[in-house]
Design a protein around this motif. Structure first.
Motif, PDB file in Angstrom:
ATOM      1  N   GLN A   1       0.855  -1.191   0.000  1.00  0.00           N
ATOM      2  CA  GLN A   1       0.000   0.000   0.000  1.00  0.00           C
ATOM      3  C   GLN A   1       0.882   1.229   0.000  1.00  0.00           C
ATOM      4  N   GLY A   2       0.831   1.982  -1.076  1.00  0.00           N
ATOM      5  CA  GLY A   2       1.593   3.219  -1.172  1.00  0.00           C
ATOM      6  C   GLY A   2       0.786   4.389  -0.671  1.00  0.00           C
ATOM      7  N   GLU A   3       1.424   5.263   0.096  1.00  0.00           N
ATOM      8  CA  GLU A   3       0.744   6.421   0.667  1.00  0.00           C
ATOM      9  C   GLU A   3       1.538   7.683   0.340  1.00  0.00           C
ATOM     10  N   GLY A   4       0.821   8.697  -0.082  1.00  0.00           N
ATOM     11  CA  GLY A   4       1.452   9.970  -0.404  1.00  0.00           C
ATOM     12  C   GLY A   4       0.616  11.125   0.102  1.00  0.00           C
ATOM     13  N   SER A   5       1.261  12.227   0.422  1.00  0.00           N
ATOM     14  CA  SER A   5       0.549  13.416   0.898  1.00  0.00           C
ATOM     15  C   SER A   5       1.254  14.672   0.395  1.00  0.00           C
TER      16      SER A   5
ATOM     17  N   LEU B   1      -3.667  17.109   1.124  1.00  0.00           N
ATOM     18  CA  LEU B   1      -4.240  16.151   0.197  1.00  0.00           C
ATOM     19  C   LEU B   1      -3.500  14.826   0.372  1.00  0.00           C
ATOM     20  N   SER B   2      -4.230  13.737   0.465  1.00  0.00           N
ATOM     21  CA  SER B   2      -3.596  12.429   0.639  1.00  0.00           C
ATOM     22  C   SER B   2      -4.159  11.445  -0.370  1.00  0.00           C
ATOM     23  N   LYS B   3      -3.339  10.466  -0.722  1.00  0.00           N
ATOM     24  CA  LYS B   3      -3.737   9.466  -1.716  1.00  0.00           C
ATOM     25  C   LYS B   3      -3.189   8.113  -1.311  1.00  0.00           C
ATOM     26  N   VAL B   4      -3.937   7.056  -1.629  1.00  0.00           N
ATOM     27  CA  VAL B   4      -3.533   5.680  -1.326  1.00  0.00           C
ATOM     28  C   VAL B   4      -3.645   4.856  -2.599  1.00  0.00           C
ATOM     29  N   ILE B   5      -2.597   4.086  -2.893  1.00  0.00           N
ATOM     30  CA  ILE B   5      -2.587   3.186  -4.040  1.00  0.00           C
ATOM     31  C   ILE B   5      -2.226   1.787  -3.560  1.00  0.00           C
ATOM     32  N   HIS B   6      -2.985   0.793  -3.996  1.00  0.00           N
ATOM     33  CA  HIS B   6      -2.712  -0.590  -3.659  1.00  0.00           C
ATOM     34  C   HIS B   6      -2.053  -1.277  -4.853  1.00  0.00           C
TER      35      HIS B   6
END
Length: 291
Positions: free
Chosen positions: A64-68, A280-285
């Motif tokens: 799980q990638g997380e970015g903000s 702003l946050s985003k999650v990629i699986h």
């Protein structure tokens, strides 16, 4: 004589058969021995081939990638509620008419003085309620109040604009007319979120790749290609406190001050404190192949 002749013939016929049977027995024994030896030899060859070409079975790694990314506010919503009262039993229409006139005058002032057009305004609530008086355990209607709540959407480029809205709203306070400014909510517009989406996505993928390489190295495997990727919408989280409402303080100043004093307040150029911005946050699986 016949018995002797028969016995001699039998001996002549039995001798070749005996030799043939012996040969067949030897051949059968040889084949039987070969059948017992062949599987062992084959197994030995198989073990040698397996040891020479042994490789781990490909695996799967879920990450799980997380970015903000923190983006400065570019918009603010200011809600102004205008309430008008009328005294009397059959005065509901009077309260509504007064309310409509006051709201229209306020919208005209927004356009003329602050250059805020109707496209930046939205009516959120319209209410009409009776005013009641309780006497001798009974309820009596003594009047009505009508209210309209406007949502004003403005840019934060001019940080003095929100305080000017507060000051303008306070000027519409009058007898039987109450104006409340319900604070201001700063936010990042959808257009600005899209402008920053590429950077946010790259940060998220960088985080996912870093984790994947770390986990693969810890497992003693090589990281392969991405097999599956799934996405979720951007999540928004405010990371700064909302500005304190100033409506009541401005109204008190307006009630005790004349036009000259109000003009001096307007020239003070009060600014709306916006804070750091919006996160702003985003999650990629991701599903990686392990080699």
């Amino acid at each position: 004589r016949r018995r002797q002749t028969f016995s001699k013939g039998l001996m002549r016929c039995s001798a070749p058969n005996f030799f043939f049977s012996a040969a067949a027995a030897i051949l059968f024994a040889a084949l039987l021995a070969t059948s017992f030896l062949t599987p062992t030899a084959a197994a030995a060859d198989t073990d040698v081939m397996s040891s020479d070409s042994a490789s781990p079975t490909p695996g799967v790694l879920y990450i799980q990638g997380e970015g903000s990314l923190t983006v400065a506010y570019d918009k603010a919503k200011v809600r102004v509620s205008i309430t008008c009262k009328s005294m009397g039993i059959n005065t509901a229409s009077l309260a509504q008419a007064s309310n409509s006139e006051t709201v229209s005058a306020f919208m005209t002032a927004l356009a003329d003085e602050l250059n805020i057009g109707k496209q930046q305004l939205k009516t959120e609530h319209m209410n009409l309620n009776p005013l009641r008086e309780y006497k001798d355990r009974k309820s009596y209607v003594i009047g009505y109040q009508a209210s309209i709540t406007l949502c004003i959407d403005v840019s934060t480029e001019d940080k003095t604009l929100v305080p000017q809205i507060h000051a303008l709203a306070s000027r519409f306070e009058a007898d039987q007319v109450e104006v409340n400014v319900q604070g201001a909510q700063a936010y990042v517009s959808e257009a600005k979120q899209k402008d920053n989406f590429v950077e946010l996505f790259e940060r998220t993928m960088e985080d996912a790749r870093f984790k994947a390489e770390l986990y693969a190295r810890g497992a003693g495997r090589a990281l392969g290609k991405v097999l599956v990727m799934s996405d979720r919408p951007i999540q928004v989280q405010n990371i700064s406190p909302q500005p304190r409402p100033m409506a009541k303080a401005m109204r008190m100043s307006a009630r005790g001050a004349g036009d000259a004093e109000m003009a001096s307040v307007a020239h003070m150029e009060m600014e709306m404190p916006l804070g750091e911005g919006q996160k702003l946050s985003k999650v990629i699986h991701l599903q990686y192949e392990l080699l």
